[in-house]
Write a protein that holds these residues in place. Structure first.
Motif, short mmCIF file in Angstrom:
data_model
loop_
_atom_site.label_atom_id
_atom_site.label_comp_id
_atom_site.label_asym_id
_atom_site.label_seq_id
_atom_site.Cartn_x
_atom_site.Cartn_y
_atom_site.Cartn_z
N PHE A 731 0.83 -1.22 0.00
CA PHE A 731 0.00 0.00 0.00
C PHE A 731 0.86 1.27 0.00
N ARG A 732 1.94 1.25 0.76
CA ARG A 732 2.81 2.44 0.82
C ARG A 732 3.46 2.72 -0.52
N ASP A 733 3.74 1.65 -1.27
CA ASP A 733 4.37 1.82 -2.58
C ASP A 733 3.36 2.10 -3.69
N GLY A 734 2.09 2.13 -3.31
CA GLY A 734 1.05 2.44 -4.29
C GLY A 734 0.80 1.33 -5.28
N LYS A 735 1.11 0.10 -4.92
CA LYS A 735 0.91 -1.03 -5.83
C LYS A 735 -0.58 -1.34 -5.98
N ASP A 736 -0.92 -1.96 -7.10
CA ASP A 736 -2.26 -2.53 -7.28
C ASP A 736 -2.34 -3.71 -6.32
N ILE A 737 -3.10 -3.57 -5.23
CA ILE A 737 -3.06 -4.55 -4.15
C ILE A 737 -3.52 -5.93 -4.60
N HIS A 738 -4.48 -5.99 -5.53
CA HIS A 738 -4.95 -7.30 -5.99
C HIS A 738 -3.91 -7.97 -6.89
N ALA A 739 -3.25 -7.16 -7.73
CA ALA A 739 -2.17 -7.71 -8.56
C ALA A 739 -0.99 -8.14 -7.69
N ALA A 740 -0.70 -7.33 -6.65
CA ALA A 740 0.40 -7.67 -5.75
C ALA A 740 0.11 -8.97 -5.01
N THR A 741 -1.14 -9.13 -4.58
CA THR A 741 -1.53 -10.37 -3.90
C THR A 741 -1.44 -11.56 -4.86
N ALA A 742 -1.89 -11.35 -6.10
CA ALA A 742 -1.81 -12.42 -7.10
C ALA A 742 -0.36 -12.85 -7.31
N ALA A 743 0.54 -11.88 -7.41
CA ALA A 743 1.96 -12.20 -7.60
C ALA A 743 2.49 -13.01 -6.43
N ALA A 763 -10.73 -11.90 -5.03
CA ALA A 763 -11.68 -12.72 -4.26
C ALA A 763 -11.06 -13.17 -2.96
N VAL A 764 -9.75 -13.51 -2.99
CA VAL A 764 -9.06 -13.93 -1.78
C VAL A 764 -8.98 -12.75 -0.80
N ASN A 765 -8.55 -11.57 -1.30
CA ASN A 765 -8.41 -10.40 -0.43
C ASN A 765 -9.71 -10.06 0.28
N PHE A 766 -10.78 -9.96 -0.49
CA PHE A 766 -12.05 -9.56 0.11
C PHE A 766 -12.69 -10.72 0.87
N GLY A 767 -12.48 -11.95 0.38
CA GLY A 767 -13.03 -13.10 1.08
C GLY A 767 -12.49 -13.23 2.48
N LEU A 768 -11.19 -12.98 2.64
CA LEU A 768 -10.57 -13.13 3.95
C LEU A 768 -11.08 -12.09 4.94
N ILE A 769 -11.28 -10.86 4.50
CA ILE A 769 -11.74 -9.86 5.46
C ILE A 769 -13.20 -10.08 5.85
#
Length: 933
Positions: A731-743, A763-769
């Motif tokens: 988030f601090r680096d301004g990355k696309d959080i979903h793409a970063a999670t996918a990587a 789906a993983v990001n939002f599913g977990l929260i």
């Protein structure tokens, strides 16, 4: 009130108390092992009863388990009643133990109902000339009333002697069984005579007499002239068996064989040690402290017995439970202000008071149309008054002029330094705005205080709060206005009824404030949420609601016609697939088509055992079968049409040309705002039809719609709460959080992430929260469960801080029974220790999500306060705040200052919270809401 003799035999309908308490007190009351709301409520009502009426002779009677003689007489008796909830069943034995430890005789007789035991004891006592007081909410017991037997409903403080029965029912006690038999009873499944309701039954009984008399004088029915009287004799003849059976079922037995005679039902000395153990076990802290500080457990009658009994109601913030001892409230002390002299005296009192409880009475619940009928005030507990200003039946000299009253009150109501408390003051502020009064000094709101204290503790309307915190039953609006189509508006209500009702509202509000504040005071988080967020938001929301939003009615009408055409096409296509016509809106017919005719697999069953056709089931079936998919599309479009495209044009107010929603602060458990009439929170954004509805939300000439929303705010809050280094860095680096999670979870570079991989990571990001399981994730993505589990395992390996946060949150929630947002908003989780695995898992999911969703709600509210303060300072019509929808604020902005305003609002929204990662607000603008989004 009827006179009640000294030292009556008090017979308490424990089963009536039990269900009342279970539904009146919050489900969140628990000792960690079982729910305790019914135990607490019944004991509180028993204590209140004993404080109100002095007597040594008393008994508490409950229904026994198992069937009764009425079930043998009529197997369908009470067949419609749902079985007792396990959460209530588990409280019965502990309750009985407490009652016995209080020294109260407890009777549970198999084979009969509590009514029959009470009836037998009352009859025996009356035969001996012994006065009897029956405490119940059951209307059937009116048949027991005689010169020695009186009923009291302690929740409404209504007392019935023989004349009281006549006043209430229009007939004497001797005809109550006949009344019940003719009408039947849906709750108890007593058949009665078809077509005979309350009015017909009364006409028959008042015109002729008992059922026996009616059946010997059938020819005398037609001349009575009531509606249906000409055919009633035939109906009665056809259904005589039902009438006679119903009479037997409705008759309370007076000859139950009992070991206890009325004179033997005497209070014993409470078992103090046993009470200490029980109160401690079930965490009733106030009563426990009372015993530990030297109390005996004896409940002493108040000297002012005969008045409504209530409780002072302090609150225990550690458990979200109300506590408190009984006090009295005397409505006869309220004043009605009808002269300028008395008004001047009250104006002096209001000026001198540190805090004023204030309420308005109007002729409508619609704040845009409501006319002021009267105002009520309280300056101290029990010191309240009502000033009528627009009751229709009063001549002008008999009530004060509304304009004059408001002119006198305006300086006080607009004084920001004069503290005011109310129940849902947003409504009152909006009504006063119609009379050019800007209400200031809103210091407290009991609805919001209760909500902040425990958002899931029960309803937050005044009647519910009075029951919960004060153990007091307010005069209900239906009691004075009636119900249904013939319900009166407040301006039509007789002053003798209107004044106590209105003054009580102000008095109870002040008492509730004094009670609930004890639970909030001293808790820094709750105080901050209440004082710095919820209460200051009241005038902001009032302003937004009254501003409204411009709607293009023609566009919606066109869309409605197009949807109607599409629905017709879908209906015909469904008939083809089913090979027959059927009602697409009928679950029963759909069940028959899908599961009987087409043989589709049954995914889930309803409570009655029938195959379910709910949305979740249809979504699963739609993956493999065309008809369920078509039904889902049909339902979605039909709902959009009925809820928005048809309805919104009809909701435009002629005086403004706009639609005005109502925002609710005290509904969603997590702190989110909700809205109704219309609901702006549920307009779809991910499909074309939903976006077309948003296109109808337009800007006036010279303005643009500006929409500003937070980017991935809940994921950012997750990063802040978990402190996971990799998530914080992304988030601090301004990355696309979903793409970063996918990587991360798919072991590839950020540049190589495909759109499908990003979709799965999202789906993983939002599913977990939201606490989603591997099974749920697999279902959502349409992948094998093992693959979904692999994604989750890899996610937690890459972001171990998130896993640690989840585990610690679950553990803390289990230990303390609640979770909190960053700012201290608290969400109680009554099911966190539930023996029911599904409920416990649901509470665990809520424990993980609530701090994120609740913090996001806090942040958007703080942003609204910042933006409103800037708009007030700006003091211009260039910008108007129109809507709040989840994480988004919507404005009307004059075109020439759009760029400046957009930048400022983004800046203010981003400054609303100080997180470990940047808070990003993204803006868009256009001629309509869809274009701006």
């Amino acid at each position: 009130m009827a006179n009640i003799p000294d030292n009556p035999l008090i017979l308490i309908d424990g089963s009536s108390y039990l269900y009342r308490a279970f539904h009146a007190y919050p489900e969140s009351m628990s000792n960690g092992d079982i729910q305790t709301n019914a135990i607490y409520g019944v004991v509180n009502m028993l204590r209140s009863m004993m404080k109100q009426f002095s007597s040594e002779r008393i008994a508490v009677i409950f229904d026994a388990k198992g069937k009764t003689f009425r079930d043998d007489m009529y197997p369908e008796y009470k067949a419609n009643r749902p079985s007792m909830p396990n959460e209530l069943r588990s409280q019965i034995e502990p309750l009985h133990n407490i009652i016995k430890a209080m020294g109260l005789p407890l009777l549970v007789i198999p084979g009969v109902e509590a009514d029959d035991v009470i009836g037998t004891l009352a009859h025996q006592a009356s035969q001996q000339g012994m006065p009897v007081l029956i405490s119940t909410g059951d209307k059937d017991m009116a048949q027991l009333v005689d010169e020695n037997v009186t009923l009291i409903n302690t929740m409404t403080n209504v007392v019935m002697d023989p004349q009281g029965v006549v006043d209430k029912f229009g007939i004497g006690p001797e005809l109550i069984i006949d009344f019940l038999a003719l009408m039947g009873d849906k709750v108890d499944n007593i058949p009665g005579v078809p077509g005979v309701g309350e009015k017909t039954a009364l006409a028959l009984l008042q015109g002729i007499g008992s059922i026996d008399d009616i059946y010997t004088r059938l020819d005398d029915i037609a001349p009575l002239g009531f509606r249906g009287s000409k055919t009633m004799a035939k109906k009665l003849t056809e259904h005589e068996d039902n009438a006679r059976l119903s009479y037997e079922l409705a008759t309370i037995k007076l000859d139950v064989e009992l070991e206890n005679a009325p004179e033997s039902l005497v209070k014993q000395t409470p078992n103090k040690d046993e009470l200490i153990a029980l109160y401690g076990k079930y965490t009733f802290k106030s009563w426990l402290n009372e015993l530990l500080e030297g109390g005996t457990g004896e409940v002493i009658a108040d000297e002012k017995s005969g008045r409504t009994s209530v409780a002072s109601g302090s609150s225990d913030a550690s458990s979200g439970q109300p506590t408190g001892d009984a006090i009295t409230i005397d409505r006869s002390q309220y004043q009605t202000i009808l002269t300028e002299e008395v008004f001047a005296q009250w104006l002096f009192k209001l000026d001198a008071a540190d805090l004023i409880a204030f309420d308005t009475e109007t002729d409508s619940l619609d704040y845009m149309e409501a006319n002021l009928v009267g105002l009520s005030f309280a300056v101290a507990e029990g010191e309240a008054a009502y000033v009528p200003v627009a009751h229709d039946y009063l001549d002008a000299p008999a009530q004060l002029d509304r304009n004059w009253v408001l002119e006198q009150l305006k300086p006080l109501l607009e004084d920001a330094n004069k503290a005011k408390v109310g129940q849902n003051l947003k409504y009152d502020a909006s009504v006063l705005a119609r009379y050019d009064i800007e209400m200031r000094g809103i210091a407290h709101d009991t609805m919001l205080a209760s909500y902040v204290f425990n958002s899931v503790g029960g309803k937050h309307d005044m009647d519910s709060l009075a029951l919960r915190f004060l153990q007091h039953s307010c005069i209900s609006f239906e009691q004075i206005a009636g119900k249904g189509k013939k319900q009166l508006t407040f301006n039509q209500i007789d002053l003798e009824q209107a004044s106590p009702y209105a003054a009580e509202d102000a008095d109870v509000t002040l008492r509730l404030h004094n009670s609930i504040q004890k639970g909030i005071a001293g808790n820094e988080g709750l105080e901050r949420i209440y004082t710095d967020i919820e209460v200051p938001l009241v005038p902001v929301l009032s302003k937004i609601e009254r501003t409204g939003v411009l709607i293009d009615a023609m566009k919606l009408n066109t869309q409605s016609q197009e949807i109607a055409q599409r629905l017709d096409e879908l209906e015909k296509k469904a008939y083809e697939l089913a090979e027959q016509e059927f009602n697409l809106n009928s679950p029963k017919q759909l069940q028959a088509i899908l599961f009987e005719k087409m043989g589709l697999p049954v995914v889930k069953k309803t409570a009655s055992g029938a195959p379910s056709t709910n949305e979740e089931v249809l979504q699963e079936l739609a993956l493999d079968y065309p008809l369920p998919k078509l039904i889902l599309e049909y339902r979605g479009l039909a709902k959009l049409k009925s809820t928005y495209t048809d309805k919104l044009p009809k909701m435009i107010k002629p005086q403004t040309g706009r639609v005005h929603t109502s925002y609710h602060q005290a509904v969603a458990a997590t702190g989110r705002l909700s809205s109704t009439d219309p609901n702006l929170q549920n307009i779809p954004i991910r499909n074309e039809e939903g976006r077309r509805i948003r296109q109808a939300f337009i800007a006036p000439t010279g303005y643009k719609i500006l929409a500003v929303d937070y980017s991935q705010i809940e994921l950012r809050i997750m990063a802040h709460l978990s402190g996971d280094p990799a998530l914080l860095e992304a988030f601090r680096d301004g990355k696309d959080i979903h793409a970063a999670t996918a990587a991360e979870i798919m072991g590839t570079t950020l540049e190589s992430v495909t759109s499908e991989q990003r979709r799965r990571a999202k789906a993983v990001n939002f599913g977990l929260i939201y606490g989603m399981s591997a099974f749920g994730l697999a279902k959502q993505l349409g992948i094998p469960r093992g693959e979904a589990q692999h994604y989750m395992d890899t996610y937690f390996e890459r972001y171990p801080g998130v896993l640690q946060y989840m585990e610690e949150t679950r553990s803390a929630a289990t230990d303390q029974g609640f979770v909190e947002t960053i700012y201290g908003r608290r969400l109680y989780l009554p099911e966190i220790k539930s023996p029911n695995g599904m409920r416990r898992k649901g509470a665990e999911r809520a424990a993980i999500n609530a701090p994120m969703q609740g913090t996001a709600a806090d942040v958007i509210k703080k942003a609204m306060l910042l933006v409103d303060a800037w708009l007030v300072e700006r003091d211009s019509d260039d910008v108007r705040m129109l809507m709040q929808v989840h994480d988004e604020l919507v404005f009307e902005v004059r075109e020439e200052c759009l760029e400046e305003v957009e930048a400022k609002i983004c800046e203010l929204m981003e400054s609303a919270a100080d997180l470990s990662v940047p808070l990003i607000a993204e803006a868009g603008h256009g001629i309509n809401w869809d274009e701006a989004h």
